[in-house]
Design an enzyme around this catalytic site. Structure first.
Site, PDB file in Angstrom:
ATOM      1  N   VAL A   1       0.911  -1.143   0.000  1.00  0.00           N
ATOM      2  CA  VAL A   1       0.000   0.000   0.000  1.00  0.00           C
ATOM      3  C   VAL A   1       0.953   1.196   0.000  1.00  0.00           C
ATOM      4  O   VAL A   1       1.511   1.549   1.034  1.00  0.00           O
ATOM      5  CB  VAL A   1      -0.946  -0.009   1.220  1.00  0.00           C
ATOM      6  CG1 VAL A   1      -1.841   1.224   1.210  1.00  0.00           C
ATOM      7  CG2 VAL A   1      -1.782  -1.290   1.246  1.00  0.00           C
ATOM      8  N   PRO A   2       1.192   1.779  -1.180  1.00  0.00           N
ATOM      9  CA  PRO A   2       2.377   2.614  -1.417  1.00  0.00           C
ATOM     10  C   PRO A   2       2.351   4.024  -0.829  1.00  0.00           C
ATOM     11  O   PRO A   2       2.314   5.021  -1.555  1.00  0.00           O
ATOM     12  CB  PRO A   2       2.451   2.650  -2.943  1.00  0.00           C
ATOM     13  CG  PRO A   2       1.033   2.544  -3.388  1.00  0.00           C
ATOM     14  CD  PRO A   2       0.377   1.616  -2.388  1.00  0.00           C
ATOM     15  N   CYS A   3       2.441   4.114   0.477  1.00  0.00           N
ATOM     16  CA  CYS A   3       2.485   5.418   1.127  1.00  0.00           C
ATOM     17  C   CYS A   3       3.768   6.182   0.781  1.00  0.00           C
ATOM     18  O   CYS A   3       3.804   7.401   0.877  1.00  0.00           O
ATOM     19  CB  CYS A   3       2.316   5.275   2.635  1.00  0.00           C
ATOM     20  SG  CYS A   3       3.382   4.060   3.408  1.00  0.00           S
ATOM     21  N   HIS A   4       4.796   5.464   0.328  1.00  0.00           N
ATOM     22  CA  HIS A   4       6.046   6.123  -0.051  1.00  0.00           C
ATOM     23  C   HIS A   4       5.880   6.982  -1.302  1.00  0.00           C
ATOM     24  O   HIS A   4       6.703   7.847  -1.574  1.00  0.00           O
ATOM     25  CB  HIS A   4       7.163   5.084  -0.274  1.00  0.00           C
ATOM     26  CG  HIS A   4       6.887   4.109  -1.368  1.00  0.00           C
ATOM     27  ND1 HIS A   4       6.077   3.003  -1.182  1.00  0.00           N
ATOM     28  CD2 HIS A   4       7.279   4.076  -2.665  1.00  0.00           C
ATOM     29  CE1 HIS A   4       6.001   2.325  -2.320  1.00  0.00           C
ATOM     30  NE2 HIS A   4       6.717   2.965  -3.238  1.00  0.00           N
ATOM     31  N   ARG A   5       4.805   6.792  -2.053  1.00  0.00           N
ATOM     32  CA  ARG A   5       4.563   7.564  -3.275  1.00  0.00           C
ATOM     33  C   ARG A   5       3.897   8.908  -2.998  1.00  0.00           C
ATOM     34  O   ARG A   5       3.615   9.662  -3.922  1.00  0.00           O
ATOM     35  CB  ARG A   5       3.714   6.757  -4.248  1.00  0.00           C
ATOM     36  CG  ARG A   5       4.407   5.510  -4.756  1.00  0.00           C
ATOM     37  CD  ARG A   5       3.559   4.744  -5.742  1.00  0.00           C
ATOM     38  NE  ARG A   5       4.187   3.448  -6.022  1.00  0.00           N
ATOM     39  CZ  ARG A   5       3.519   2.355  -6.338  1.00  0.00           C
ATOM     40  NH1 ARG A   5       2.203   2.376  -6.440  1.00  0.00           N
ATOM     41  NH2 ARG A   5       4.164   1.221  -6.557  1.00  0.00           N
TER      42      ARG A   5
END
Length: 178
Positions: free
Chosen positions: A131-135
């Protein structure tokens, strides 16, 4: 009962957890909210969900966009779940801002939503990387916030082909001083 495994990644050791319904946690060792929701009832065991998650991570850290998704078991408030589902919509190799996510929620709900509220929900994402919170970045391309640290966030974005040299580090950060 939850089951866990560890995964050695290029950004450090990851703890992955599943709850019988799907992947419920993926944390970088030492991150801000490390295993906060894991609880005490868990055991190290190989499971189909954890094996599938490791395969996803192998593909991802191999520099390729995974073409499948492990079954997820996301738990949180209605607002957090809404934010996390939007995170899943951010394409591999792209970024979105906290403000863009807030505007998307405002359009769906009507009314106003603050970027800070979105930031709080993003920061409490229990299934990092997948779940790409780094994006998610700050306005104006500011590289802000990541529970696993800005160095890990920068490496993840670079792995996806994002030119991190165009992202501004926060003033006073160790990376900005280097």
């Amino acid at each position: 009962m939850k089951y866990i495994n560890h995964y050695q990644s290029p950004i450090g050791v990851l703890l992955i957890a599943e709850d019988g319904e799907g992947l419920c946690g993926l944390w970088l060792d030492g991150e801000k909210y490390y295993a906060k929701t894991l609880g005490g009832d868990f055991a190290e065991k190989r499971t189909r969900t954890l094996d599938e998650t490791k395969k996803w991570l192998d593909t991802y850290f191999g520099g390729r966009k995974p073409d499948f998704m492990p079954k997820l078991s996301m738990r949180g408030s209605a607002f957090r779940l809404e934010v996390w589902k939007i995170l899943l919509e951010i394409p591999y190799g792209k970024t979105a801002t906290y403000g863009e996510i807030a505007r998307k929620i405002s359009a769906r709900r009507g009314g106003k939503m603050s970027a800070q509220a979105v930031g709080g929900a993003v920061g409490h994402n229990e299934i990092s990387i997948i779940v790409p919170c780094h994006r998610v970045i700050g306005s104006g391309g500011n590289l802000t916030g990541y529970a696993g640290g800005l160095d890990a966030k920068t490496k993840l974005l670079a792995l996806e082909g994002i030119d991190v040299s165009k992202l501004a580090l926060p003033r006073g950060s160790a990376s900005a001083k280097a």
